[in-house]
Motif scaffolding. Structure first.
Motif, PDB file in Angstrom:
ATOM      1  N   GLN A  23       0.828  -1.202   0.000  1.00 41.86           N
ATOM      2  CA  GLN A  23       0.000   0.000   0.000  1.00 41.86           C
ATOM      3  C   GLN A  23       0.864   1.254   0.000  1.00 41.86           C
ATOM      4  O   GLN A  23       1.025   1.943   1.012  1.00 41.86           O
ATOM      5  N   VAL A  52      -4.543   4.081  -1.354  1.00 40.35           N
ATOM      6  CA  VAL A  52      -3.235   4.409  -0.782  1.00 40.35           C
ATOM      7  C   VAL A  52      -3.329   5.626   0.135  1.00 40.35           C
ATOM      8  O   VAL A  52      -2.744   5.651   1.225  1.00 40.35           O
ATOM      9  N   PRO A  66      -4.372  -0.226   5.274  1.00 40.34           N
ATOM     10  CA  PRO A  66      -4.170  -1.379   4.386  1.00 40.34           C
ATOM     11  C   PRO A  66      -4.839  -2.636   4.908  1.00 40.34           C
ATOM     12  O   PRO A  66      -5.326  -2.696   6.042  1.00 40.34           O
ATOM     13  N   GLY A  81       0.071  -4.858   5.257  1.00 43.02           N
ATOM     14  CA  GLY A  81       0.359  -3.599   4.569  1.00 43.02           C
ATOM     15  C   GLY A  81       0.067  -3.636   3.086  1.00 43.02           C
ATOM     16  O   GLY A  81       0.741  -2.965   2.300  1.00 43.02           O
ATOM     17  N   ILE A 104      -2.792  -3.825  -0.428  1.00 47.24           N
ATOM     18  CA  ILE A 104      -4.103  -3.567  -1.024  1.00 47.24           C
ATOM     19  C   ILE A 104      -4.293  -4.586  -2.144  1.00 47.24           C
ATOM     20  O   ILE A 104      -3.320  -5.145  -2.661  1.00 47.24           O
ATOM     21  N   ASP A 148      -9.209  -2.447   0.383  1.00 43.00           N
ATOM     22  CA  ASP A 148      -8.251  -1.994   1.393  1.00 43.00           C
ATOM     23  C   ASP A 148      -8.818  -2.297   2.771  1.00 43.00           C
ATOM     24  O   ASP A 148      -9.826  -2.995   2.897  1.00 43.00           O
TER      25      ASP A 148
END
Length: 204
Positions: free
Chosen positions: A74, A114, A119, A123, A125, A146
């Motif tokens: 992300q 982002v 996320p 971390g 997506i 996300d």
């Protein structure tokens, strides 16, 4: 109406992970930062087997579907990696006008994930896209998942001098429909883009 079917439990874990290439790294070392180009068929390609297609219809009337999914870190470079992979997979498969719109919508949805949301675990997506081709239209459906922002995404009304805030306004303008879906693992924003097939009539 959400164009995507509910995702099976564990589907996120099945997606391959793409990490941006380190320009200073040695590609021959096979480091974790290298992009994996091998896609497990069981987790990416969802082409329907031949047995699921009716053989009573002429070949010209058969519709086909393919779907892809991937996980990226992300951050901005991860979003670019996902967008470039999407463009590479669809290039030459859909009309150039549709591909351009798809890439713009994907860029906006990834950028929002982002900038404005936490996320997924690790971390990451997630980007999923589906291509449906029929004798009458090419349809691409995109989903970005996300960790879920505190509030639902909304189209903002911005002035001509504004430098940002047009992301979902652009998505709404280019997509046939779009929406938001939440579950226990995160939030997904999806969009469907349709490009009619234009048939050329030959006069003799």
């Amino acid at each position: 109406m959400n164009p995507f079917q509910p995702e099976p439990r564990g589907a996120r874990a099945a997606c391959p992970t793409l990490r941006p290439v380190d320009p200073e790294g040695d590609a021959d070392k096979g480091s974790a930062s290298s992009i994996s180009t091998e896609r497990p068929a069981s987790s990416i390609s969802t082409e329907r087997p031949a047995s699921s297609i009716s053989t009573e219809r002429p070949a010209s009337s058969i519709s086909t579907e393919r779907a892809w999914c991937l996980l990226v870190p992300q951050h901005a470079q991860g979003a670019r990696t996902a967008r470039h992979r999407l463009g590479a997979e669809l290039d030459g498969t859909v009309p150039s006008a549709l591909l351009g719109d798809v890439e713009m919508v994907a860029a906006e949805l990834l950028g929002n994930a982002v900038r404005h949301a936490p996320p997924l675990p690790g971390g990451m997506i997630r980007l999923t896209w589906l291509l449906r081709t029929s004798p009458t239209a090419h349809t691409v459906e995109i989903r970005v998942t996300d960790g879920g922002a505190t509030g639902p995404p909304r189209v903002r009304q911005v002035g001509p001098a504004a430098v940002d805030g047009r992301g979902l306004f652009l998505v709404a303008a280019l997509a046939t429909e779009w929406g938001v879906e939440r579950d226990g693992l995160g939030q997904s924003v999806w969009a469907r883009l349709v490009h009619p097939v234009r048939h050329t009539l030959t006069v003799r």
